[in-house]
Scaffold this motif. Sequence first.
Motif, PDB file in Angstrom:
ATOM      1  N   GLY A 126     -12.921  20.007 -13.170  1.00 13.08           N
ATOM      2  CA  GLY A 126     -12.484  19.215 -12.024  1.00 13.08           C
ATOM      3  C   GLY A 126     -13.627  18.537 -11.296  1.00 13.08           C
ATOM      4  O   GLY A 126     -13.590  17.348 -10.984  1.00 13.08           O
ATOM      5  N   SER A 127     -14.704  19.291 -11.039  1.00 14.87           N
ATOM      6  CA  SER A 127     -15.825  18.737 -10.290  1.00 14.87           C
ATOM      7  C   SER A 127     -16.594  17.682 -11.067  1.00 14.87           C
ATOM      8  O   SER A 127     -17.357  16.902 -10.487  1.00 14.87           O
ATOM      9  N   ALA A 128     -16.396  17.614 -12.395  1.00 20.96           N
ATOM     10  CA  ALA A 128     -17.043  16.573 -13.199  1.00 20.96           C
ATOM     11  C   ALA A 128     -16.543  15.187 -12.818  1.00 20.96           C
ATOM     12  O   ALA A 128     -17.249  14.190 -13.001  1.00 20.96           O
ATOM     13  N   SER A 129     -15.331  15.113 -12.281  1.00 24.99           N
ATOM     14  CA  SER A 129     -14.794  13.815 -11.855  1.00 24.99           C
ATOM     15  C   SER A 129     -15.680  13.176 -10.801  1.00 24.99           C
ATOM     16  O   SER A 129     -15.780  11.948 -10.705  1.00 24.99           O
ATOM     17  N   ARG A 130     -16.371  14.004 -10.005  1.00 21.40           N
ATOM     18  CA  ARG A 130     -17.223  13.505  -8.932  1.00 21.40           C
ATOM     19  C   ARG A 130     -18.614  13.121  -9.436  1.00 21.40           C
ATOM     20  O   ARG A 130     -19.254  12.240  -8.878  1.00 21.40           O
ATOM     21  N   SER A 131     -19.112  13.784 -10.486  1.00 21.96           N
ATOM     22  CA  SER A 131     -20.463  13.518 -10.974  1.00 21.96           C
ATOM     23  C   SER A 131     -20.593  12.190 -11.713  1.00 21.96           C
ATOM     24  O   SER A 131     -21.705  11.772 -12.037  1.00 21.96           O
ATOM     25  N   VAL A 132     -19.486  11.534 -11.978  1.00 25.55           N
ATOM     26  CA  VAL A 132     -19.537  10.207 -12.591  1.00 25.55           C
ATOM     27  C   VAL A 132     -20.214   9.204 -11.655  1.00 25.55           C
ATOM     28  O   VAL A 132     -20.895   8.275 -12.092  1.00 25.55           O
ATOM     29  N   TYR A 133     -20.057   9.415 -10.351  1.00 23.55           N
ATOM     30  CA  TYR A 133     -20.528   8.459  -9.349  1.00 23.55           C
ATOM     31  C   TYR A 133     -21.803   8.923  -8.673  1.00 23.55           C
ATOM     32  O   TYR A 133     -22.068  10.121  -8.558  1.00 23.55           O
ATOM     33  N   SER A 134     -22.557   7.981  -8.148  1.00 29.42           N
ATOM     34  CA  SER A 134     -23.721   8.305  -7.320  1.00 29.42           C
ATOM     35  C   SER A 134     -23.279   8.615  -5.895  1.00 29.42           C
ATOM     36  O   SER A 134     -22.168   8.285  -5.481  1.00 29.42           O
ATOM     37  N   GLY A 135     -24.169   9.256  -5.149  1.00 33.72           N
ATOM     38  CA  GLY A 135     -23.988   9.386  -3.708  1.00 33.72           C
ATOM     39  C   GLY A 135     -22.884  10.323  -3.270  1.00 33.72           C
ATOM     40  O   GLY A 135     -22.755  11.450  -3.759  1.00 33.72           O
ATOM     41  N   PHE A 136     -22.058   9.829  -2.344  1.00 36.36           N
ATOM     42  CA  PHE A 136     -21.045  10.642  -1.672  1.00 36.36           C
ATOM     43  C   PHE A 136     -19.669  10.276  -2.222  1.00 36.36           C
ATOM     44  O   PHE A 136     -19.283   9.106  -2.249  1.00 36.36           O
ATOM     45  N   VAL A 137     -18.941  11.309  -2.648  1.00 39.47           N
ATOM     46  CA  VAL A 137     -17.759  11.096  -3.484  1.00 39.47           C
ATOM     47  C   VAL A 137     -16.604  11.962  -2.999  1.00 39.47           C
ATOM     48  O   VAL A 137     -16.811  13.112  -2.601  1.00 39.47           O
ATOM     49  N   GLU A 138     -15.394  11.405  -3.054  1.00 41.18           N
ATOM     50  CA  GLU A 138     -14.199  12.181  -2.732  1.00 41.18           C
ATOM     51  C   GLU A 138     -13.254  12.184  -3.930  1.00 41.18           C
ATOM     52  O   GLU A 138     -13.025  11.155  -4.565  1.00 41.18           O
ATOM     53  N   ASP A 144     -15.659   3.390 -14.628  1.00 44.76           N
ATOM     54  CA  ASP A 144     -16.022   4.651 -13.970  1.00 44.76           C
ATOM     55  C   ASP A 144     -14.779   5.430 -13.545  1.00 44.76           C
ATOM     56  O   ASP A 144     -14.754   6.662 -13.628  1.00 44.76           O
ATOM     57  N   GLU A 145     -13.766   4.713 -13.097  1.00 46.37           N
ATOM     58  CA  GLU A 145     -12.521   5.375 -12.691  1.00 46.37           C
ATOM     59  C   GLU A 145     -11.878   6.087 -13.879  1.00 46.37           C
ATOM     60  O   GLU A 145     -11.426   7.234 -13.768  1.00 46.37           O
ATOM     61  N   GLN A 146     -11.852   5.427 -15.031  1.00 51.50           N
ATOM     62  CA  GLN A 146     -11.285   6.045 -16.231  1.00 51.50           C
ATOM     63  C   GLN A 146     -12.141   7.213 -16.706  1.00 51.50           C
ATOM     64  O   GLN A 146     -11.617   8.253 -17.120  1.00 51.50           O
ATOM     65  N   LEU A 147     -13.464   7.046 -16.646  1.00 54.44           N
ATOM     66  CA  LEU A 147     -14.369   8.149 -17.013  1.00 54.44           C
ATOM     67  C   LEU A 147     -14.153   9.350 -16.108  1.00 54.44           C
ATOM     68  O   LEU A 147     -14.132  10.493 -16.572  1.00 54.44           O
ATOM     69  N   SER A 148     -14.004   9.093 -14.817  1.00 56.28           N
ATOM     70  CA  SER A 148     -13.792  10.167 -13.852  1.00 56.28           C
ATOM     71  C   SER A 148     -12.514  10.937 -14.173  1.00 56.28           C
ATOM     72  O   SER A 148     -12.491  12.176 -14.140  1.00 56.28           O
ATOM     73  N   ALA A 149     -11.448  10.208 -14.488  1.00 51.66           N
ATOM     74  CA  ALA A 149     -10.167  10.845 -14.806  1.00 51.66           C
ATOM     75  C   ALA A 149     -10.271  11.711 -16.060  1.00 51.66           C
ATOM     76  O   ALA A 149      -9.681  12.793 -16.136  1.00 51.66           O
ATOM     77  N   LEU A 150     -11.019  11.244 -17.061  1.00 51.32           N
ATOM     78  CA  LEU A 150     -11.183  12.022 -18.288  1.00 51.32           C
ATOM     79  C   LEU A 150     -12.134  13.200 -18.086  1.00 51.32           C
ATOM     80  O   LEU A 150     -11.869  14.307 -18.556  1.00 51.32           O
ATOM     81  N   ALA A 151     -13.229  12.977 -17.370  1.00 48.52           N
ATOM     82  CA  ALA A 151     -14.166  14.071 -17.095  1.00 48.52           C
ATOM     83  C   ALA A 151     -13.467  15.206 -16.365  1.00 48.52           C
ATOM     84  O   ALA A 151     -13.755  16.388 -16.601  1.00 48.52           O
ATOM     85  N   ARG A 152     -12.545  14.859 -15.483  1.00 46.53           N
ATOM     86  CA  ARG A 152     -11.771  15.853 -14.721  1.00 46.53           C
ATOM     87  C   ARG A 152     -11.060  16.832 -15.632  1.00 46.53           C
ATOM     88  O   ARG A 152     -10.901  18.014 -15.300  1.00 46.53           O
ATOM     89  N   LYS A 153     -10.639  16.389 -16.801  1.00 44.88           N
ATOM     90  CA  LYS A 153      -9.884  17.264 -17.704  1.00 44.88           C
ATOM     91  C   LYS A 153     -10.772  18.338 -18.317  1.00 44.88           C
ATOM     92  O   LYS A 153     -10.281  19.379 -18.751  1.00 44.88           O
ATOM     93  N   GLY A 154     -12.090  18.101 -18.333  1.00 47.80           N
ATOM     94  CA  GLY A 154     -13.016  19.135 -18.783  1.00 47.80           C
ATOM     95  C   GLY A 154     -13.383  20.084 -17.666  1.00 47.80           C
ATOM     96  O   GLY A 154     -13.418  21.297 -17.841  1.00 47.80           O
TER      97      GLY A 154
END
Length: 313
Positions: free
Chosen positions: A134-146, A122-132
């Motif tokens: 920025g806010s996509a980095s947070r949607s990888v996870y459920s709930g409350f995210v920083e 999930d951490e790697q997915l978040s880092a890659l999603a961010r490149k598309g």
Amino acid sequence: MKATAIANSNIAFVKYWGKKSEDNIPMNPSISMTLDSTLSTRTTVEFSDKYGEDEFILNDRKETGEKLKKVSEFISLFRCGSKAKVVSVNTFPTASGIASSASGFAALAAACNKALDLGLTDEQLSALARKGSGSASRSVYSGFVEWSGEHAVQLHDGLYWEELRDIVVITSSDEKKISSREAMKLTQEKSRLYKERIKSISRTLDAVRKAIAEKDFPALAEAIMKDSDNMHACIEEAGIEYLNEKSYAIKDIVRELNSSGIIAAYTFDAGPNAHIITTKKNLTKAKDALFGFGKIIISRPGKGVRYTEEHLF
């Protein structure tokens, strides 16, 4: 090599606004709540030599130009060689300030991961999603995210404060005329308030973390509204107006709802559509007060990215 993933939108309680670099390293940390499947993107991707060029179909429309280019560049972060067909469907209006890019790129990143059998965390997915987006980095996870740098981290899962609700009021389904990317750039260049925002935002982050940890709704509501107002003041100083007349009227209604005790909070991303954060107990009262301003979608804390065998093609 085909896979389908689903990701949900998120609503930022503390907004990400401004970039340190073109690969979406943020100027400031942000905190969000991932929403449920009422605000989601389903994406199917297939990598194959049968495709002579990349194809991208969004909500039954074949995309060309900048949208296709952006998707092609993004999936090139994952693939080695083959072209791809990408079909994506949103359950809500695209590019209207409801974080469709967040759910979109989180879903696309996950679908690429599955189709190519990469086994990313999930951490790697978040880092890659961010490149598309920025806010996509947070949607990888459920709930409350920083999110504060290369990738986001989960603060609490979606069950932690499940009483929260997000009343989304669609005041306009039109695509915004100025993209968030361009608006961020202009804000950083032109807004004096923005410089003060960056200096003081750590206090807002502390307040929101504490309010979530303690499930203190009044404290959370006050911090959410203050941050939304601050971000839009910075944007407006740069000569950009995302809110419309209905947006301002909704803000007045929320203030009225809170006149005898805080039960709701408004927040607006880069668009006129309102997110009204409230609790299950006060949902009906808040929803009834918002009748007539546009289509209403009720959401709650939701899941992170997941996979399905129900492909779109």
